[in-house]
Design a protein around this motif. Structure first.
Motif, PDB file in Angstrom:
ATOM      1  N   LEU A  18       3.715  -5.866  -3.984  1.00 23.93           N
ATOM      2  CA  LEU A  18       2.355  -5.233  -3.706  1.00 23.93           C
ATOM      3  C   LEU A  18       2.497  -3.961  -3.111  1.00 23.93           C
ATOM      4  O   LEU A  18       1.561  -3.076  -3.271  1.00 23.93           O
ATOM      5  N   ARG A  19       3.224  -4.071  -2.115  1.00 20.93           N
ATOM      6  CA  ARG A  19       3.498  -2.903  -1.173  1.00 20.93           C
ATOM      7  C   ARG A  19       3.750  -1.819  -1.835  1.00 20.93           C
ATOM      8  O   ARG A  19       3.739  -0.553  -1.445  1.00 20.93           O
ATOM      9  N   ARG A  20       4.426  -2.123  -3.190  1.00 25.05           N
ATOM     10  CA  ARG A  20       5.009  -0.729  -3.774  1.00 25.05           C
ATOM     11  C   ARG A  20       3.898  -0.330  -4.757  1.00 25.05           C
ATOM     12  O   ARG A  20       4.237   0.696  -5.545  1.00 25.05           O
ATOM     13  N   VAL A  21       2.778  -0.819  -4.850  1.00 23.25           N
ATOM     14  CA  VAL A  21       2.055  -0.472  -5.917  1.00 23.25           C
ATOM     15  C   VAL A  21       1.124   0.814  -5.265  1.00 23.25           C
ATOM     16  O   VAL A  21       0.734   0.843  -4.156  1.00 23.25           O
ATOM     17  N   GLY A  26      -1.833   3.343  -9.047  1.00 28.24           N
ATOM     18  CA  GLY A  26      -1.816   1.698  -9.331  1.00 28.24           C
ATOM     19  C   GLY A  26      -0.323   1.637 -10.080  1.00 28.24           C
ATOM     20  O   GLY A  26      -0.068   0.399 -10.447  1.00 28.24           O
ATOM     21  N   ARG A  27       0.641   2.646  -9.886  1.00 21.84           N
ATOM     22  CA  ARG A  27       1.771   2.330 -10.518  1.00 21.84           C
ATOM     23  C   ARG A  27       2.741   1.503  -9.507  1.00 21.84           C
ATOM     24  O   ARG A  27       2.499   1.731  -8.252  1.00 21.84           O
ATOM     25  N   SER A  36       7.656   8.017  -2.393  1.00 19.40           N
ATOM     26  CA  SER A  36       6.481   8.472  -3.029  1.00 19.40           C
ATOM     27  C   SER A  36       6.308   8.052  -4.378  1.00 19.40           C
ATOM     28  O   SER A  36       7.284   7.510  -4.903  1.00 19.40           O
ATOM     29  N   CYS A  37       5.128   7.871  -4.920  1.00 20.48           N
ATOM     30  CA  CYS A  37       4.942   7.578  -6.090  1.00 20.48           C
ATOM     31  C   CYS A  37       5.716   8.548  -7.188  1.00 20.48           C
ATOM     32  O   CYS A  37       5.538   9.733  -7.143  1.00 20.48           O
ATOM     33  N   ALA A  38       6.171   7.928  -8.254  1.00 22.73           N
ATOM     34  CA  ALA A  38       7.147   8.760  -9.032  1.00 22.73           C
ATOM     35  C   ALA A  38       6.054   9.485 -10.228  1.00 22.73           C
ATOM     36  O   ALA A  38       6.283  10.309 -10.541  1.00 22.73           O
ATOM     37  N   ALA A  39       4.996   8.798 -10.251  1.00 23.92           N
ATOM     38  CA  ALA A  39       4.032   9.061 -11.384  1.00 23.92           C
ATOM     39  C   ALA A  39       3.099  10.248 -10.795  1.00 23.92           C
ATOM     40  O   ALA A  39       2.856  11.356 -11.389  1.00 23.92           O
ATOM     41  N   CYS A  40       2.496  10.033  -9.567  1.00 27.40           N
ATOM     42  CA  CYS A  40       1.470  11.211  -9.216  1.00 27.40           C
ATOM     43  C   CYS A  40       2.151  11.619  -7.652  1.00 27.40           C
ATOM     44  O   CYS A  40       1.311  12.799  -7.394  1.00 27.40           O
ATOM     45  N   GLU A  43       2.068   9.316  -1.389  1.00 24.47           N
ATOM     46  CA  GLU A  43       2.866   8.757  -0.589  1.00 24.47           C
ATOM     47  C   GLU A  43       2.550   7.116  -0.215  1.00 24.47           C
ATOM     48  O   GLU A  43       1.364   6.557  -0.075  1.00 24.47           O
ATOM     49  N   LEU A  44       3.606   6.303  -0.220  1.00 23.49           N
ATOM     50  CA  LEU A  44       3.157   4.855  -0.116  1.00 23.49           C
ATOM     51  C   LEU A  44       3.651   4.429   1.346  1.00 23.49           C
ATOM     52  O   LEU A  44       4.869   4.682   1.713  1.00 23.49           O
ATOM     53  N   ASP A  45       2.757   3.875   2.055  1.00 26.90           N
ATOM     54  CA  ASP A  45       2.988   3.320   3.322  1.00 26.90           C
ATOM     55  C   ASP A  45       3.698   2.067   3.332  1.00 26.90           C
ATOM     56  O   ASP A  45       3.083   1.070   2.746  1.00 26.90           O
TER      57      ASP A  45
END
Ligand SMILES: [Zn+2]
Length: 47
Positions: A18-21, A26-27, A36-40, A43-45
């Motif tokens: 879930l923390r990877r979403v 939402g990817r 960081s999200c590969a799609a957009c 940054e993921l905290d």
């Protein structure tokens, strides 16, 4: 009466992914944050 034991889902705690979403699109990121999200590119905290 209490059941002797409820079957638990094995194969991973939902909180693990879930923390990877990505909060932006939402990817699912390929790795645990911080990343960081590969799609957009958002940054993921970790927290
Ligand atoms: Zn994203």
């Amino acid at each position: 009466m209490t059941e002797p034991g409820e079957p638990e889902d094995e194969g991973g705690d939902p909180a693990c992914w879930l923390r990877r979403v990505c909060p932006a699109c939402g990817r699912l990121a390929e790795e645990d944050p911080p990343t960081s999200c590969a799609a957009c590119g958002a940054e993921l905290d970790p927290g």
